[in-house]
Design an enzyme around this catalytic site. Structure first.
Site, PDB file in Angstrom:
ATOM      1  N   GLU A   1       0.854  -1.191   0.000  1.00 48.28           N
ATOM      2  CA  GLU A   1       0.000   0.000   0.000  1.00 48.28           C
ATOM      3  C   GLU A   1       0.885   1.235   0.000  1.00 48.28           C
ATOM      4  O   GLU A   1       2.036   1.175   0.459  1.00 48.28           O
ATOM      5  CB  GLU A   1      -0.883  -0.001   1.239  1.00 48.28           C
TER       6      GLU A   1
ATOM      7  N   LYS B   1       2.847   4.506   0.934  1.00 46.14           N
ATOM      8  CA  LYS B   1       3.314   5.081   2.194  1.00 46.14           C
ATOM      9  C   LYS B   1       2.942   6.561   2.144  1.00 46.14           C
ATOM     10  O   LYS B   1       3.508   7.330   1.363  1.00 46.14           O
ATOM     11  CB  LYS B   1       4.828   4.904   2.338  1.00 46.14           C
TER      12      LYS B   1
ATOM     13  N   ASP C   1       2.690  10.358   2.985  1.00 42.87           N
ATOM     14  CA  ASP C   1       3.636  11.296   3.581  1.00 42.87           C
ATOM     15  C   ASP C   1       2.893  12.320   4.433  1.00 42.87           C
ATOM     16  O   ASP C   1       2.665  13.449   4.020  1.00 42.87           O
ATOM     17  CB  ASP C   1       4.446  11.981   2.477  1.00 42.87           C
TER      18      ASP C   1
ATOM     19  N   TYR D   1      -4.433   2.434   8.506  1.00 40.34           N
ATOM     20  CA  TYR D   1      -3.655   1.332   7.933  1.00 40.34           C
ATOM     21  C   TYR D   1      -3.119   0.348   8.980  1.00 40.34           C
ATOM     22  O   TYR D   1      -2.409  -0.582   8.642  1.00 40.34           O
ATOM     23  CB  TYR D   1      -2.511   1.851   7.063  1.00 40.34           C
TER      24      TYR D   1
ATOM     25  N   LYS E   1      11.099   2.817  -0.314  1.00 42.17           N
ATOM     26  CA  LYS E   1      11.039   4.261  -0.572  1.00 42.17           C
ATOM     27  C   LYS E   1      11.263   4.588  -2.049  1.00 42.17           C
ATOM     28  O   LYS E   1      12.015   3.909  -2.737  1.00 42.17           O
ATOM     29  CB  LYS E   1      12.131   4.979   0.252  1.00 42.17           C
TER      30      LYS E   1
ATOM     31  N   CYS F   1      13.296  49.018  -6.943  1.00 42.54           N
ATOM     32  CA  CYS F   1      12.356  48.124  -7.612  1.00 42.54           C
ATOM     33  C   CYS F   1      12.729  48.000  -9.090  1.00 42.54           C
ATOM     34  O   CYS F   1      12.882  49.006  -9.777  1.00 42.54           O
ATOM     35  CB  CYS F   1      10.948  48.681  -7.471  1.00 42.54           C
TER      36      CYS F   1
ATOM     37  N   CYS G   1       9.857  49.832 -11.247  1.00 39.92           N
ATOM     38  CA  CYS G   1       9.503  51.258 -11.214  1.00 39.92           C
ATOM     39  C   CYS G   1      10.614  52.124 -10.633  1.00 39.92           C
ATOM     40  O   CYS G   1      10.434  53.332 -10.499  1.00 39.92           O
ATOM     41  CB  CYS G   1       8.210  51.467 -10.427  1.00 39.92           C
TER      42      CYS G   1
ATOM     43  N   CYS H   1       9.040  47.035  -2.591  1.00 39.19           N
ATOM     44  CA  CYS H   1       9.031  48.246  -3.397  1.00 39.19           C
ATOM     45  C   CYS H   1       8.145  49.272  -2.699  1.00 39.19           C
ATOM     46  O   CYS H   1       7.043  48.948  -2.248  1.00 39.19           O
ATOM     47  CB  CYS H   1       8.472  47.900  -4.774  1.00 39.19           C
TER      48      CYS H   1
ATOM     49  N   CYS I   1       3.861  51.894  -9.038  1.00 40.53           N
ATOM     50  CA  CYS I   1       4.650  50.766  -9.554  1.00 40.53           C
ATOM     51  C   CYS I   1       3.745  49.911 -10.436  1.00 40.53           C
ATOM     52  O   CYS I   1       2.750  49.360  -9.957  1.00 40.53           O
ATOM     53  CB  CYS I   1       5.191  49.931  -8.397  1.00 40.53           C
TER      54      CYS I   1
HETATM   55  S1  IVH Z   1       2.504   0.836   8.993  1.00 40.60           S
HETATM   56  C1  IVH Z   1       4.193  -0.969  12.865  1.00 40.60           C
HETATM   57  N1  IVH Z   1       1.561   1.800   6.739  1.00 40.60           N
HETATM   58  O1  IVH Z   1       5.424   5.671   7.911  1.00 40.60           O
HETATM   59  C2  IVH Z   1       4.138  -0.271  11.566  1.00 40.60           C
HETATM   60  N2  IVH Z   1       2.935   3.199   8.047  1.00 40.60           N
HETATM   61  O2  IVH Z   1       8.256   5.334   8.370  1.00 40.60           O
HETATM   62  C3  IVH Z   1       3.148   0.810  11.537  1.00 40.60           C
HETATM   63  N3  IVH Z   1       3.204   5.452   7.141  1.00 40.60           N
HETATM   64  O3  IVH Z   1       5.246   5.716  11.403  1.00 40.60           O
HETATM   65  C4  IVH Z   1       3.221   1.635  10.340  1.00 40.60           C
HETATM   66  N4  IVH Z   1       1.941   5.174   5.370  1.00 40.60           N
HETATM   67  O4  IVH Z   1       3.649   7.249  10.048  1.00 40.60           O
HETATM   68  C5  IVH Z   1       2.316   2.035   7.818  1.00 40.60           C
HETATM   69  N5  IVH Z   1       0.587   2.582   4.766  1.00 40.60           N
HETATM   70  C6  IVH Z   1       1.343   2.787   5.839  1.00 40.60           C
HETATM   71  C7  IVH Z   1       1.951   4.022   6.049  1.00 40.60           C
HETATM   72  C8  IVH Z   1       2.760   4.183   7.163  1.00 40.60           C
HETATM   73  C9  IVH Z   1       2.677   6.025   6.039  1.00 40.60           C
HETATM   74  C10 IVH Z   1       4.105   6.131   8.065  1.00 40.60           C
HETATM   75  C11 IVH Z   1       3.784   5.948   9.526  1.00 40.60           C
HETATM   76  C12 IVH Z   1       4.995   5.302  10.102  1.00 40.60           C
HETATM   77  C13 IVH Z   1       6.057   5.746   9.145  1.00 40.60           C
HETATM   78  C14 IVH Z   1       7.257   4.841   9.191  1.00 40.60           C
END
Ligand code: IVH
Length: 711
Positions: free
Chosen positions: A128, A130, A132, A238, A326, A431, A434, A449, A455
């Site tokens: 799934e 990750k 941010d 998640y 990553k 500026c 102007c 400015c 201007c």
């Molecule tokens: S599982 C025990 N699933 O990534 C593991 N984490 O770098 C629990 N994160 O602390 C985390 N998407 O804040 C999991 N689909 C995902 C995630 C995810 C983002 C973050 C989460 C975690 C950090 C670790």
């Protein structure tokens, strides 16, 4: 990063390794603090990861030198002050990282070895995105949300319950959940909401966020939950923490169960049958990355069978059964061809890097922001070095960083490739549009400015703002058209009022516009009609359209709702000109209006040229009063109330806003004029004074009951 040690770990002797581990501990602790506690990362994720890997490699070679405060044992950063603390019943962990196929293969092999599985045995993984954002743990007891906590240092998080309740995708109540259920997931902000928030922040003169993650973190971790409420945050579930009964037998089914309970779960979650399927899925998700509408920084793989997860268990800070694969950082090197200065609506001189076009993460980039003159020189507003203090010069070889929809930035400069004749950039003090003096006030990072309406750049930007969506929003008169009209000799629009005289001026010239390129009889007529349609306009939009510094959308609403009519607003602004006295106090007492914003509005009205332009505009308009609130059924309409002591069910700001919405006047001190004191714990001297004066005093629950919102 340039200061990443170039020597191979095998070449280090013990003394060098000790020194470097100390450096790394310091750098990573600083980075953790910046990222987790201050929501302002000072390292890119890729740089952070490489420092962590370097640290781990040195520790692996010199285990005896591992520090007691080793960064490899730490998750997150120290807690920020101000929030209550919550000890997680089940620790919130971090994830190990994989960067390439070999790492993914190794992850699978490690797990098989640990479980004693042969290469022919089946082993499924979920994959799934990750997300941010920042992780959040939600505890439900008997189906009711009891608290929400951030990760903090993994063991103890911050209590952000009031804030989490403001997030629409977090259910407050669950049907059919285990008695105890801790749902874990990620709070994030979409690209579109992030861009809109930054635009609002900028307009209000407030700080803008570097990326959606910081915006989400900054919005969630607000001591005033009302601020969180105004920020569009979202949540994907998640994982889980404490549970009184299992959710399911597999990760995939547990996620489905969370979705059935009412949580948003990521639609791209998929079951894969081994490293090869994981790699294919990774490529697919990476290909969709730019169109998802929110930032992701990798793909997370988890062993699907929860019984196997339980057997695998955890290392000190990461589970053995999961890993984050990553994405490579979105970085690229190119030549900085020129530094140009743009002049904004409020006169801000913004330096922009014109780049030799380069592809960064699949997108061609030819401009990057340079923020302000300090940034070019190589330090921040506090004098702290950025890019190790390296300045940026025209001709430099620069590294571009891009994340999501965020305007590209310059991450680094390669000094070894700097042309011999490159000169330090000389930031203009006049500026460029102007020639007026451009000044930088103390405490301001921005040089501005001073030309005001003379201007052309400021005038055009102001006009663009005036016709923009939240302002007059005139059909057929967008940014491009106002700019063209500004420079038009026969039918020029130099200031907002000129828009409304356009029809008459055109008629006086026997219909010039319809004979122009791109215009005809019909489109010219339509434009004049569209302009006339907007003469009748509510007060809040007019205030916003003026484009005053620090006065964005929400400030305009506050001002308009307070003064109700244009004449009241205008008179008040004039009366407040000395920056003192009752009109000034009244303006500053509006909840959400600070001294800086107040000063900015008043100064605009006090400035003769600006004032005259406003007057010329107003005679063209039919400004609508704001609707008066109906407080006829309010029990506190017209009363003067005072809040004192600690409020437990709402913030002071919220209490004040609610009281005002009900027609009460909120005062800061108790006097003979006070009708009601709402006293929480610690009300002290005000409660005493109220008793002396015979002012009715009630507690917070009494107040809620009175206004009909108890419970
Ligand atoms: S599982 C025990 N699933 O990534 C593991 N984490 O770098 C629990 N994160 O602390 C985390 N998407 O804040 C999991 N689909 C995902 C995630 C995810 C983002 C973050 C989460 C975690 C950090 C670790």
């Amino acid at each position: 990063m340039s200061d990443i040690r170039s020597r191979h770990v095998d070449e280090l002797n013990e003394a060098e390794a000790t020194a470097e581990l100390a450096d790394l501990a310091q750098a990573l602790s600083q980075a953790n603090k910046a990222y987790h506690t201050q929501d302002a990362p000072d390292l890119s994720d890729a740089d952070y990861d490489s420092l962590k890997r370097r640290n781990a490699a040195i520790e692996a070679r010199f285990p005896q030198l591992k520090r007691s405060d080793s960064p490899s044992e730490q998750v997150g950063g120290p807690l920020a002050e101000g929030f209550g603390k919550i000890v997680h019943e089940v620790r919130m962990l971090s994830l190990g990282n994989a960067f390439d196929e070999a790492d993914v293969q190794e992850f699978d092999a490690r797990i098989r070895k640990y479980l004693g599985l042969g290469s022919e045995d089946k082993l499924h993984y979920t994959a799934e995105p990750k997300i941010d954002g920042l992780s959040l743990s939600l505890r439900y007891e008997n189906g009711t949300l009891v608290y929400a906590a951030t990760r903090g240092d993994g063991a103890t998080g911050e209590n952000v319950t009031a804030n989490a309740r403001m997030i629409a995708s977090i259910p407050q109540q669950l049907d059919g959940a285990p008695d105890v259920l801790e749902v874990r997931g990620e709070v994030y902000m979409s690209h579109a909401d992030f861009a809109a928030l930054n635009a609002r922040q900028e307009q209000a003169g407030a700080k803008t966020f570097a990326n959606p993650r910081n915006a989400a973190a900054g919005s969630l971790r607000q001591l005033d939950a009302n601020i969180t409420k105004a920020r569009p945050l979202e949540f994907f579930a998640y994982a889980w923490g404490a549970l009184s009964a299992p959710l399911a037998g597999t990760q995939m089914k547990a996620i489905t169960r969370l979705a059935e309970l009412g949580f948003s779960t990521n639609p791209l979650t998929k079951l894969c049958d081994g490293p090869q399927a994981l790699m294919e899925n990774y490529a697919q998700i990476e290909a969709q990355r730019a169109t998802l509408g929110y930032d992701i920084d990798g793909v997370v793989y988890k062993v699907d069978d929860l019984a196997l997860q339980a057997r695998l268990g955890f290392r000190s800070t990461t589970p053995r059964w999961a890993i984050a694969h990553k994405f490579a950082a979105e970085l690229a090197w190119t030549r900085l061809e020129a530094i140009e200065i743009q002049v904004g609506r409020t006169g801000a001189l913004s330096p922009v890097a014109r780049l030799h076009p380069v592809t960064v993460g699949g997108v061609v980039v030819s401009n990057a922001t340079l923020h302000n003159e300090d940034y070019i020189v190589g330090h921040d507003a506090k004098g702290q070095p950025i890019r190790d203090g390296k300045d940026i010069r025209e001709g430099d070889w620069v590294q571009i960083y891009r994340a999501g929809d965020v305007i590209p930035k310059i991450a680094d400069v390669d000094l070894s490739k700097r042309p011999k004749d490159a000169e330090p950039y000389d930031f203009p003090t006049t500026c460029p549009k102007c020639d007026s003096l451009a000044v930088r006030e103390e405490g301001d990072a921005v040089r501005r400015c001073t030309g005001g309406l003379i201007c052309p750049a400021q005038a055009v930007e102001k006009l663009k703002h005036f016709v923009s969506r939240g302002a007059f929003d005139i059909d057929g008169l967008g940014a491009k058209q106002v700019e063209a009209f500004y420079f038009d000799e026969m039918l020029s629009i130099k200031e907002p009022a000129d828009i409304f005289t356009l029809r008459a001026r055109d008629a006086a010239q026997l219909g010039k516009l319809k004979n122009r390129d791109g215009w005809g009889d019909k489109s010219a007529g339509n434009l004049f009609d569209a302009i006339d349609e907007k003469r009748k306009i509510p007060l809040n939009r007019v205030i916003f359209a003026l484009g005053l510094r620090h006065v964005g959308d929400s400030a305009s609403n506050l001002l308009a709702n307070h003064y109700i009519s244009w004449s009241a607003f205008e008179q008040a602004m004039r009366a407040a000109e000395p920056h003192e006295g009752p009109a000034w106090d009244e303006l500053n007492a509006i909840d959400g209006v600070g001294g800086v914003m107040a000063g900015s509005v008043i100064d605009a009205f006090a400035q003769p040229a600006e004032r005259a332009a406003i007057d010329r505009l107003v005679v063209e308009l039919d400004i609508q009063d704001m609707p008066q609130r109906d407080t006829s059924s309010s029990p506190v309409a017209g009363q003067t109330v005072v809040f004192s002591g600690t409020l437990e069910k709402m913030t002071r700001a919220e209490a004040k806003a609610r009281a005002e919405a009900l027609g009460a006047k909120v005062s800061g001190s108790v006097s003979a004029k006070t009708d009601l004191l709402i006293a929480g714990p610690g009300a002290g001297s005000k409660a005493k004074k109220a008793a002396e004066l015979g002012v009715e005093t009630i507690d917070e629950d009494g107040w809620l009951a009175l206004i009909g919102a108890a419970g």
